[in-house]
Design a protein around this motif. Structure first.
Motif, short mmCIF file in Angstrom:
data_model
loop_
_atom_site.label_atom_id
_atom_site.label_comp_id
_atom_site.label_asym_id
_atom_site.label_seq_id
_atom_site.Cartn_x
_atom_site.Cartn_y
_atom_site.Cartn_z
N GLU A 143 -8.51 -2.62 5.21
CA GLU A 143 -8.21 -1.27 4.35
C GLU A 143 -9.10 -0.18 5.29
O GLU A 143 -8.70 1.19 4.98
CB GLU A 143 -8.94 -1.49 2.93
N THR A 186 0.64 -1.25 -0.13
CA THR A 186 -0.02 0.07 0.08
C THR A 186 0.78 1.29 0.02
O THR A 186 0.55 2.23 -0.57
CB THR A 186 -0.89 0.00 0.98
N ARG A 213 -7.16 -8.76 -1.90
CA ARG A 213 -7.30 -7.34 -2.20
C ARG A 213 -8.40 -7.19 -2.99
O ARG A 213 -8.97 -5.90 -3.57
CB ARG A 213 -6.22 -6.81 -3.18
N HIS A 214 -9.21 -8.25 -3.28
CA HIS A 214 -10.58 -8.06 -4.18
C HIS A 214 -11.92 -8.19 -3.04
O HIS A 214 -11.69 -8.70 -2.18
CB HIS A 214 -10.64 -9.11 -5.06
N GLN A 215 -13.01 -7.44 -3.73
CA GLN A 215 -14.10 -7.41 -3.03
C GLN A 215 -14.86 -8.94 -2.76
O GLN A 215 -15.14 -9.25 -4.00
CB GLN A 215 -15.06 -6.38 -3.24
N THR A 246 -10.11 -10.33 7.36
CA THR A 246 -8.99 -9.89 7.38
C THR A 246 -8.18 -10.83 8.30
O THR A 246 -7.09 -11.07 7.84
CB THR A 246 -8.98 -8.38 7.96
N SER A 268 -6.35 -5.72 3.64
CA SER A 268 -7.44 -6.66 3.05
C SER A 268 -8.68 -5.75 2.64
O SER A 268 -9.13 -4.79 3.61
CB SER A 268 -7.60 -7.48 4.28
N HIS A 269 -9.51 -5.89 1.49
CA HIS A 269 -10.44 -5.27 1.11
C HIS A 269 -11.71 -5.58 1.84
O HIS A 269 -11.94 -6.87 2.55
CB HIS A 269 -10.75 -5.65 -0.41
#
Length: 494
Positions: free
Chosen positions: A229, A8, A301-303, A44, A258-259
């Motif tokens: 996040e 990030t 990282r994806h929803q 997460t 994490s998303h």
């Protein structure tokens, strides 16, 4: 190929290399213990657990520390409302978090608690004041002067140059448009918990807690800091400012976030009725192993859209893996080896490793193992599996499970613990027949089931079919499915 992770701080995927030899020092933001953990929190924590497991599987020596925030605005407010001490209020939620994390097979890192490090936090604040980064307000609170730290905003990628110097924000959580000098130390208010320290009475702000505890445990500069996040701003941004102002050194090499997840396509919210703790789902009869596999099904990282159809599919997938393991380990196969299956085992292990090295692509890792399961099941039916293929295939499955941790058949006792908690907590109305069915499986141990299978086979050999059928019915009633296969009798739990 080396592990590549999205950082990030840099805003790009980079090769991960520890700062010192083979030693990885990692800090993760843990729970704020004012309530039970919800599935968004645990998405997460599962992502961090997968990272931890893969680092270790990759041969790194790992020192992993996680904080428990047991003092913050919400905890102070809620404990005061209930008329109990902070320690009394947080104790049950700390215990619940540890139980829930264990239910999801999340390995426990070293835990540090904010309330056990108050003097060290006060000392750090005094040092920041001495260096000109902190100042004392009239009420005895201390604030971090953002204008003195020009790099403020480098993690969240926001320019704060036009912010009014000296404007302050007292709450722990706020959005970027509300950025101000933030609280390092909060003077006590009537009825609130406080500690006497070298900078006076009060309590730490949320952000200083992680700075002090992480550097105490891992050093002034360490490898990796993880969290959801939602913590990028203000929490992690403020951690960087405090820590680097204090030491003059870079704080963290890699930032891992994490998303969020959605529930049935919508943001999780109590008002929408789609807010679920882990315990809520277990009370509905869903197994922790299924929940873990679903939370890990989409790269961090994806929803993730968490749906009940998806949870049902995850439950089916866990059963496929467990039945596959049973079929391999209990089957009787002819001598020799199939070159195609030997190659499949090697390729699957390589695919799982390559997927996880690619920014923890858990979806591709899961696809690799289920491709193997499908092809080997077809080989079973065609009679193509040989004795020498069994161990390599089991080894590939084990490599997968070292990361995803869903093979062990231990859901029932975990769910029984939630059942007992619900009874003790006045939530009997939330106990479902589905939960009672799963917990009922706990009546027979694996050894007891094996003995009944042996008794059933003996009865059949003696042509005592009535007794054989009775034993089979006993197993069915206990939630055990018995199948006659080419390799002999196979059983599994419903």
């Amino acid at each position: 190929m080396a592990l590549r992770l999205y950082n990030t701080l840099s805003g790009k995927i980079e090769e991960f290399h520890p700062l010192e030899d083979n030693q990885v020092r990692m800090y993760a933001c843990g729970p704020t213990v004012y309530d039970y953990g919800h599935i968004g929190n645990f998405r997460t924590f599962v992502a961090v657990d997968i990272l931890r497991r893969f680092l270790r599987q990759s041969g790194y020596q790992l020192r992993h520390v996680m904080n428990i925030t047991d003092v913050d605005d919400k905890i102070i407010r809620n404990s005061a409302q209930e008329g109990v001490s902070v320690q009394q209020f947080t104790a049950k939620y700390i215990q619940a978090f540890l139980e829930d994390a264990a239910a999801l097979n999340i390995e426990e890192p070293k835990l540090v608690r904010a309330t056990e490090h108050i003097p060290e936090m006060a000392k750090a604040i005094a040092e920041l004041e001495k260096k000109g980064y902190a100042y004392r307000a009239d009420d005895g609170s201390y604030y971090f002067r953002i204008a003195r730290f020009p790099a403020y905003g480098k993690l969240s990628k926001k320019d704060f140059a036009g912010m009014e110097d000296g404007a302050r924000v007292d709450v722990d959580e706020y959005d970027k448009d509300s950025a101000r000098d933030f609280a390092l130390w909060k003077a006590p208010k009537p009825g609130e918990a406080s500690w006497d320290t070298l900078i006076g009475p009060g309590r730490p702000g949320w952000h200083i807690e992680c700075s002090v505890m992480s550097m105490e445990e891992l050093g002034e500069t360490f490898d990796l800091h993880a969290g959801g996040e939602d913590l990028i701003f203000p929490h992690h941004e403020n951690e960087i400012a405090q820590s680097e102002a204090l030491t003059g050194k870079p704080f963290v090499h890699f930032w891992f976030h994490s998303h969020f997840l959605l529930v049935e396509g919508q943001k999780m919210s109590k008002s929408l009725g789609n807010f679920f703790t882990l315990r809520d789902l277990v009370l509905k009869g869903y197994k922790p192993s299924s929940i873990r596999l679903l939370l890990a099904s989409i790269p961090y990282r994806h929803q993730l859209n968490f749906t009940f159809d998806g949870l049902a599919q995850a439950a089916s997938n866990v059963e496929k893996l467990r039945n596959f393991q049973l079929r391999l380990s209990r089957g009787i196969f002819p001598a020799g080896s199939s070159d195609a299956l030997s190659q499949l085992a090697r390729e699957t292990t390589e695919r799982i490793k390559a997927a996880l090295e690619d920014d923890l692509n858990t979806a591709q890792a899961q696809a690799a193992i289920f491709d193997m399961v499908r092809k080997v099941n077809a080989a079973f039916d065609a009679g193509e599996i040989k004795q020498d293929n069994v161990q390599p295939l089991l080894d590939a499955l084990q490599k997968f499970d070292e990361i995803f941790a869903v093979l062990k058949e231990d859901d029932a006792p975990k769910m029984k613990a939630v059942l007992e908690w619900a009874k003790a907590s006045g939530r009997e109305k939330d106990i479902t027949p589905e939960l009672l069915t799963v917990v009922g499986e706990q009546g027979l141990s694996d050894a007891e089931i094996e003995q009944k299978i042996a008794d059933m086979n003996s009865a059949r050999k003696a042509r005592d079919f009535k007794r054989s059928d009775e034993i089979r019915q006993e197993l069915t009633t206990a939630g055990i499915l018995v199948e006659q296969t080419k390799e002999g009798v196979r059983w599994r739990r419903k």
